[in-house]
Design a protein around this motif. Structure first.
Motif, PDB file in Angstrom:
ATOM      1  N   TYR A  47       0.867  -1.190   0.000  1.00 56.26           N
ATOM      2  CA  TYR A  47       0.000   0.000   0.000  1.00 56.26           C
ATOM      3  C   TYR A  47       0.896   1.230   0.000  1.00 56.26           C
ATOM      4  O   TYR A  47       1.805   1.339   0.822  1.00 56.26           O
ATOM      5  N   ASP A 106      -9.125  -2.319  -4.302  1.00 46.71           N
ATOM      6  CA  ASP A 106      -8.432  -2.781  -3.100  1.00 46.71           C
ATOM      7  C   ASP A 106      -8.911  -4.190  -2.721  1.00 46.71           C
ATOM      8  O   ASP A 106     -10.091  -4.388  -2.457  1.00 46.71           O
ATOM      9  N   ALA A 108      -8.386  -5.790   0.004  1.00 45.51           N
ATOM     10  CA  ALA A 108      -8.320  -5.966   1.461  1.00 45.51           C
ATOM     11  C   ALA A 108      -9.401  -6.909   1.985  1.00 45.51           C
ATOM     12  O   ALA A 108      -9.136  -7.763   2.824  1.00 45.51           O
ATOM     13  N   ARG A 115      -6.956  -2.678   8.244  1.00 42.59           N
ATOM     14  CA  ARG A 115      -6.708  -1.349   7.692  1.00 42.59           C
ATOM     15  C   ARG A 115      -5.536  -0.737   8.455  1.00 42.59           C
ATOM     16  O   ARG A 115      -5.593  -0.581   9.669  1.00 42.59           O
ATOM     17  N   GLU A 117      -3.053   2.323   9.397  1.00 41.39           N
ATOM     18  CA  GLU A 117      -3.071   3.782   9.444  1.00 41.39           C
ATOM     19  C   GLU A 117      -1.690   4.349   9.136  1.00 41.39           C
ATOM     20  O   GLU A 117      -1.513   5.552   9.090  1.00 41.39           O
TER      21      GLU A 117
END
Length: 155
Positions: A47, A106, A108, A115, A117
């Motif tokens: 990412y 995405d 994910a 997720r 940060e």
């Protein structure tokens, strides 16, 4: 009779689609990403964002890693953290010099990724679709390769 035919066709269609694997959408160039490129293979998923300094430094390392892994059936893929799409995704990828495939969609949810940060973040996903490692911060090609080889040998 037409109801039975419709039901049979619906079942047949579902069975046929069931073998198609996951849908990974398109890449930064608008090309479809075939499920065979990610399913049942090891994947290095990074990412990144255009505004992320360490991401910019890491991209050449990931380009090198992608080239090195071509013969080993391990894919290196990127995902834009800000979810930019279309021409904006292509432009951002070009600005950073990304040579590996960037997924516009995405994945994910498909891989049940947490997720993050913090950026950059790289996940190593095994050939069964299980996340084996989360690497936070800037990575080197050698470091990811070593981690990948250790994980593959322990399988």
């Amino acid at each position: 009779m037409t109801r039975r035919l419709a039901a049979a066709l619906t079942i047949l269609g579902a069975l046929m689609l069931g073998g198609c694997g996951n849908d990974y959408g398109i890449d930064q160039n608008g090309q479809k990403v075939a499920s065979e490129r990610l399913d049942k293979q090891w994947v290095v998923l990074n990412y990144w964002a255009e505004w992320c300094g360490p991401c910019r430094t890491e991209i050449p390392e990931l380009n090198h890693l992608a080239e090195e892994l071509k013969s080993k059936s391990v894919g290196v893929f990127g995902v834009n953290f800000d979810n930019v799409q279309g021409e904006e995704l292509k432009s951002a990828s070009e600005k950073l010099g990304i040579k590996f495939t960037v997924l516009a969609q995405d994945p994910a949810e498909l891989f049940d990724l947490p997720r993050s940060e913090a950026l950059p973040v790289t996940y190593i996903i095994d050939n069964k679709g299980k996340v084996r490692e989360q690497l936070l911060g800037e990575q080197t090609a050698a470091g990811v390769m070593a981690k990948l080889e250790a994980l593959q040998s322990s399988q």
